[in-house]
Design a protein around this motif. Structure first.
Motif, PDB file in Angstrom:
ATOM      1  N   ARG A 235      49.790  32.319  54.100  1.00  0.00           N
ATOM      2  CA  ARG A 235      49.589  32.661  52.686  1.00  0.00           C
ATOM      3  C   ARG A 235      49.160  31.434  51.899  1.00  0.00           C
ATOM      4  O   ARG A 235      48.323  31.526  51.004  1.00  0.00           O
ATOM      5  CB  ARG A 235      50.888  33.182  52.086  1.00  0.00           C
ATOM      6  CG  ARG A 235      51.221  34.560  52.550  1.00  0.00           C
ATOM      7  CD  ARG A 235      52.664  34.872  52.213  1.00  0.00           C
ATOM      8  NE  ARG A 235      52.792  36.290  52.182  1.00  0.00           N
ATOM      9  CZ  ARG A 235      52.611  37.038  51.093  1.00  0.00           C
ATOM     10  NH1 ARG A 235      52.400  36.508  49.938  1.00  0.00           N
ATOM     11  NH2 ARG A 235      52.673  38.341  51.147  1.00  0.00           N
ATOM     12  N   ALA A 236      49.757  30.289  52.213  1.00  0.00           N
ATOM     13  CA  ALA A 236      49.399  29.060  51.496  1.00  0.00           C
ATOM     14  C   ALA A 236      47.944  28.686  51.780  1.00  0.00           C
ATOM     15  O   ALA A 236      47.219  28.257  50.874  1.00  0.00           O
ATOM     16  CB  ALA A 236      50.339  27.926  51.899  1.00  0.00           C
ATOM     17  N   LEU A 237      47.506  28.868  53.020  1.00  0.00           N
ATOM     18  CA  LEU A 237      46.100  28.585  53.345  1.00  0.00           C
ATOM     19  C   LEU A 237      45.192  29.534  52.565  1.00  0.00           C
ATOM     20  O   LEU A 237      44.187  29.122  51.974  1.00  0.00           O
ATOM     21  CB  LEU A 237      45.850  28.769  54.846  1.00  0.00           C
ATOM     22  CG  LEU A 237      46.414  27.685  55.764  1.00  0.00           C
ATOM     23  CD1 LEU A 237      46.324  28.125  57.227  1.00  0.00           C
ATOM     24  CD2 LEU A 237      45.668  26.362  55.574  1.00  0.00           C
ATOM     25  N   SER A 238      45.562  30.800  52.551  1.00  0.00           N
ATOM     26  CA  SER A 238      44.747  31.803  51.882  1.00  0.00           C
ATOM     27  C   SER A 238      44.680  31.543  50.377  1.00  0.00           C
ATOM     28  O   SER A 238      43.599  31.541  49.779  1.00  0.00           O
ATOM     29  CB  SER A 238      45.344  33.182  52.179  1.00  0.00           C
ATOM     30  OG  SER A 238      44.798  34.156  51.339  1.00  0.00           O
ATOM     31  N   LEU A 239      45.837  31.276  49.789  1.00  0.00           N
ATOM     32  CA  LEU A 239      45.906  31.059  48.344  1.00  0.00           C
ATOM     33  C   LEU A 239      45.105  29.837  47.923  1.00  0.00           C
ATOM     34  O   LEU A 239      44.456  29.824  46.880  1.00  0.00           O
ATOM     35  CB  LEU A 239      47.374  30.873  47.948  1.00  0.00           C
ATOM     36  CG  LEU A 239      47.664  30.773  46.463  1.00  0.00           C
ATOM     37  CD1 LEU A 239      47.531  32.145  45.821  1.00  0.00           C
ATOM     38  CD2 LEU A 239      49.081  30.243  46.228  1.00  0.00           C
ATOM     39  N   SER A 240      45.159  28.794  48.743  1.00  0.00           N
ATOM     40  CA  SER A 240      44.516  27.539  48.352  1.00  0.00           C
ATOM     41  C   SER A 240      43.060  27.475  48.790  1.00  0.00           C
ATOM     42  O   SER A 240      42.326  26.593  48.360  1.00  0.00           O
ATOM     43  CB  SER A 240      45.285  26.368  48.959  1.00  0.00           C
ATOM     44  OG  SER A 240      45.263  26.466  50.370  1.00  0.00           O
ATOM     45  N   GLY A 241      42.648  28.396  49.649  1.00  0.00           N
ATOM     46  CA  GLY A 241      41.276  28.355  50.145  1.00  0.00           C
ATOM     47  C   GLY A 241      41.030  27.193  51.098  1.00  0.00           C
ATOM     48  O   GLY A 241      39.893  26.802  51.328  1.00  0.00           O
ATOM     49  N   GLY A 335      32.014  40.513  48.103  1.00  0.00           N
ATOM     50  CA  GLY A 335      32.071  41.136  49.414  1.00  0.00           C
ATOM     51  C   GLY A 335      33.502  41.457  49.786  1.00  0.00           C
ATOM     52  O   GLY A 335      34.366  41.593  48.932  1.00  0.00           O
ATOM     53  N   ASP A 336      33.779  41.528  51.085  1.00  0.00           N
ATOM     54  CA  ASP A 336      35.131  41.829  51.533  1.00  0.00           C
ATOM     55  C   ASP A 336      36.059  40.695  51.149  1.00  0.00           C
ATOM     56  O   ASP A 336      35.652  39.549  51.103  1.00  0.00           O
ATOM     57  CB  ASP A 336      35.160  41.958  53.054  1.00  0.00           C
ATOM     58  CG  ASP A 336      34.366  43.159  53.521  1.00  0.00           C
ATOM     59  OD1 ASP A 336      33.868  43.901  52.648  1.00  0.00           O
ATOM     60  OD2 ASP A 336      34.236  43.331  54.740  1.00  0.00           O
ATOM     61  N   VAL A 337      37.305  41.057  50.879  1.00  0.00           N
ATOM     62  CA  VAL A 337      38.288  40.019  50.599  1.00  0.00           C
ATOM     63  C   VAL A 337      39.280  39.998  51.749  1.00  0.00           C
ATOM     64  O   VAL A 337      39.884  41.014  52.079  1.00  0.00           O
ATOM     65  CB  VAL A 337      39.041  40.294  49.282  1.00  0.00           C
ATOM     66  CG1 VAL A 337      40.093  39.222  49.056  1.00  0.00           C
ATOM     67  CG2 VAL A 337      38.075  40.337  48.119  1.00  0.00           C
ATOM     68  N   LYS A 338      39.398  38.816  52.368  1.00  0.00           N
ATOM     69  CA  LYS A 338      40.375  38.693  53.435  1.00  0.00           C
ATOM     70  C   LYS A 338      41.604  38.022  52.852  1.00  0.00           C
ATOM     71  O   LYS A 338      41.603  36.820  52.616  1.00  0.00           O
ATOM     72  CB  LYS A 338      39.777  37.862  54.578  1.00  0.00           C
ATOM     73  CG  LYS A 338      40.408  38.126  55.911  1.00  0.00           C
ATOM     74  CD  LYS A 338      39.536  37.553  57.020  1.00  0.00           C
ATOM     75  CE  LYS A 338      40.133  37.788  58.405  1.00  0.00           C
ATOM     76  NZ  LYS A 338      41.413  37.185  58.648  1.00  0.00           N
ATOM     77  N   GLY A 339      42.598  38.821  52.488  1.00  0.00           N
ATOM     78  CA  GLY A 339      43.844  38.257  51.991  1.00  0.00           C
ATOM     79  C   GLY A 339      44.614  37.663  53.166  1.00  0.00           C
ATOM     80  O   GLY A 339      44.124  37.634  54.294  1.00  0.00           O
ATOM     81  N   ALA A 340      45.838  37.198  52.885  1.00  0.00           N
ATOM     82  CA  ALA A 340      46.632  36.613  53.959  1.00  0.00           C
ATOM     83  C   ALA A 340      47.058  37.697  54.944  1.00  0.00           C
ATOM     84  O   ALA A 340      47.202  37.463  56.129  1.00  0.00           O
ATOM     85  CB  ALA A 340      47.850  35.922  53.379  1.00  0.00           C
ATOM     86  N   GLU A 341      47.241  38.897  54.440  1.00  0.00           N
ATOM     87  CA  GLU A 341      47.788  39.964  55.265  1.00  0.00           C
ATOM     88  C   GLU A 341      46.766  40.980  55.683  1.00  0.00           C
ATOM     89  O   GLU A 341      46.828  41.528  56.764  1.00  0.00           O
ATOM     90  CB  GLU A 341      48.760  40.753  54.372  1.00  0.00           C
ATOM     91  CG  GLU A 341      50.166  40.415  54.458  1.00  0.00           C
ATOM     92  CD  GLU A 341      50.932  41.665  54.090  1.00  0.00           C
ATOM     93  OE1 GLU A 341      51.119  41.870  52.884  1.00  0.00           O
ATOM     94  OE2 GLU A 341      51.307  42.415  54.989  1.00  0.00           O
ATOM     95  N   ALA A 342      45.871  41.263  54.748  1.00  0.00           N
ATOM     96  CA  ALA A 342      45.027  42.443  54.912  1.00  0.00           C
ATOM     97  C   ALA A 342      43.578  42.119  54.586  1.00  0.00           C
ATOM     98  O   ALA A 342      43.295  41.114  53.945  1.00  0.00           O
ATOM     99  CB  ALA A 342      45.521  43.541  53.974  1.00  0.00           C
TER     100      ALA A 342
END
Ligand code: TXA
Ligand code: ATP
Ligand code: FE2
Length: 529
Positions: A235-241, A335-342
């Protein structure tokens, strides 16, 4: 430059010499191993008194020339231990007539990974005895993006092993026994980016007392707690890009944890680095390496200002040795959004949200989490709407296929429209949710959408649940404020607007509890019962 490092926060009396020109580190350590039970602060201090001078002497003898600075662990850690190692470091700096550098032990666990990997601005997972947290560099400090709400991960494992009568430290024994075990389910607790271990540990002790083979308990414990750490790191990787992760701390020596983190990173094309074991567990090498960076930046201490701090938090440290860019980079949201989970795909006025399998998780745990979160998200998104909180219409839910079809709402994420009015709206929404006994579970600035007209819509109820507990409501507020601190420049103003709005519609007790949560000083290092 050559720097002597001194470490003595809890169990490891250690000294090291870092030669910056050769990039070589020689470490000399003596471990304290309690005869019974956990770490006794007085015994540990005695250990430091006896062994710190000795390891220092060995380190200095091994050095190829004079040292240019003395660096020591200022905290966090056990007060009596810190004071002994600190006194030794001060005396050395004075007798060698070189500058003294005070190092934050947790930042050193991070920086050693950054140094050895050569990564620019990694997210860092510290998995040590007394701590567990995810850090990221932002605005001249290391921010705590997520952390344990109770004990450190190592202490949690050690407590379980004490219960079954194994000697300290327990972590390596859990790892050994888990190899022969089968997975058993334990409570999985992630709230936003925070997590907690106490419920799992009680359940593990109970399972053992009820006759579950200890190998299975060890396996279930590792699979559950390490999956939580890995999820939060993702999640931290996803949130921070960001796309670089480093690992620190004694529990990082565990091969299963490293395997999970490596798999998670591989699946999202991120780079992963775990230093070798001598740099993961407590050691003076990491103190010397960060000490050298600090000394080079002129970040040294006068002896009279060099007191130790057993609750020294990593986010209190001004990062003087870096002048590079912030952690957070803009994420392309087209485009598509790749969240941390989904993965979220857009189709006119609808979105399709699919929870992908996470290869790092045990298959049973993976299936349970994907199914339950999909079910909860559908249920709570609709329940919240019925209670007057704006959320997307749920068009379709396929629990076994782990997918949802939702109304497409808002024009942008709250993160990209952070105004006092918008965060105030979210504050009112949370008050209404709590009034209806709904906990969002993950109210971050990315989990609310804003329309051009200024309407705020709550999304992503996958970590939500129903509860009557003030603590759970306060955690929602804490999660939101943490995400504000991580993403907003004027977080204070926004926090005030958010809390004022919550106070109007919500319960004052929840705000009181929020203050309580913030004041719990979870970096104590002293919590070793
Ligand atoms: C403040 C400082 O004193 C503290 N130090 C500390 O916790 O020691 P560290 O060396 O980072 O970690 C020790 C913990 O690491 C666990 N550990 C060691 N090897 C392990 C393994 N193979 N698997 C799981 N845990 C392991 C031990 O059981 C113990 O709980 C900290 O960094 O939080
Ligand atoms: N109903 C919706 N309408 C418009 N955009 C949406 C909707 N649902 C999700 N999105 C967009 O997709 C992003 C990811 O969605 P969501 O937060 O539900 O997924 P996630 O994988 O759980 O994310 P994370 O775990 O990172 O919070 C959101 O931040 C938002 O930008
Ligand atoms: Fe440590």
């Amino acid at each position: 430059m050559r720097v002597l490092g001194v470490e003595g926060t809890a169990w490891c009396a250690s000294a090291a010499v870092f030669d910056a020109d050769a990039d070589s580190v020689d470490i000399f350590s003596e471990a304290y191993e309690p005869a019974s039970g956990g770490i006794h602060p007085r015994e540990a201090a005695e250990h430091m008194r006896e062994h710190v001078p000795q390891v220092v002497e060995r380190a200095l003898d091994s050095a190829d020339g004079p040292v240019d600075a003395v660096a020591f662990s200022r905290g966090p850690g056990l007060g009596p231990c810190l004071r002994i190692a600190g006194t030794a470091a001060r005396a050395l700096a004075q007798s060698l007539d070189v500058p003294l550098v005070g190092v934050n032990h947790m930042v050193a666990h991070l920086e050693i990974g950054r140094h050895r990997s050569g990564f620019d601005s990694p997210v860092c997972l510290n998995a040590s005895g007394a701590n567990a947290h995810v850090l990221g560099y932002h605005g001249g400090r290391y921010r705590v993006l997520g952390e344990t709400m109770d004990t450190g991960i190592g202490n949690a494992l050690d407590k379980f092993t004490r219960h079954v009568g194994w000697s300290h430290p327990g972590g390596p024994k859990v790892e050994e026994h888990a190899k022969d075990g089968e997975y058993v389910e334990f409570p999985y607790v992630v709230k936003g980016m925070d997590f907690s271990f106490s419920g799992i540990m009680s359940a593990a002790k109970q399972a053992y007392d009820d006759g579950e083979p200890v190998e299975n308990v060890c396996c279930g414990l590792q699979e559950t707690t390490f999956a939580m750490l890995t999820e939060v790191a993702e999640r931290a990787l996803s949130l921070s890009g960001r796309d670089e992760l480093v690992l620190g701390g004694g529990v990082g020596q565990n091969a299963r944890l490293r395997e999970m983190l490596a798999e998670m990173c591989e699946a999202r094309d991120a780079k992963f680095y775990a230093p070798e074991p001598r740099f993961l567990r407590d050691n003076a090498g990491m103190i010397a390496v960060l000490g050298a960076k600090m000394a080079a930046a002129g970040d040294t201490l006068d002896v009279e200002d060099s007191g130790v701090d057993s609750d020294f938090r990593p986010d209190e440290v001004p990062v003087t040795w870096r002048d590079d860019e912030d952690l957070f980079v803009a994420v392309d949201e087209r485009g598509d959004v790749k969240g941390a989970e989904a993965t979220v795909t857009f189709d006119d006025d609808r979105v399709r949200k699919a929870r992908a399998s996470k290869p790092y998780r045990h298959p049973e745990l993976d299936e349970t989490l994907r199914r339950e979160r999909t079910r909860q998200e559908a249920r709570l998104t609709s329940a919240a709407r019925r209670d007057g909180v704006p959320t997307p219409v749920v068009f379709d839910v396929d629990v076994h296929g782990h997918t949802l079809e939702l109304e497409r709402v808002g024009d942008r994420d709250l993160r990209d429209a952070l105004t006092s009015e918008h965060v105030a709206s979210l504050g009112r929404h949370l008050a209404a949710l709590h009034d209806a006994d709904i906990v969002h579970g993950d109210p971050t600035t990315r989990n609310a959408r804003v329309t051009d007209g200024g309407r705020v819509i709550a999304i992503d109820f996958g970590l939500g649940f129903t509860s009557h507990e003030v603590e759970d409501y306060a955690m929602d507020l804490h999660v939101f404020e943490q995400s504000l601190a991580g993403t907003a420049a004027d977080a204070d103003v926004l926090r005030q607007a958010f809390e004022a709005a919550y106070a109007e519609d919500g319960d004052a007790e929840v705000l009181d509890r929020l203050r309580d949560i913030e004041g719990r000083g979870r970096y104590g290092g002293t919590v070793r019962d």
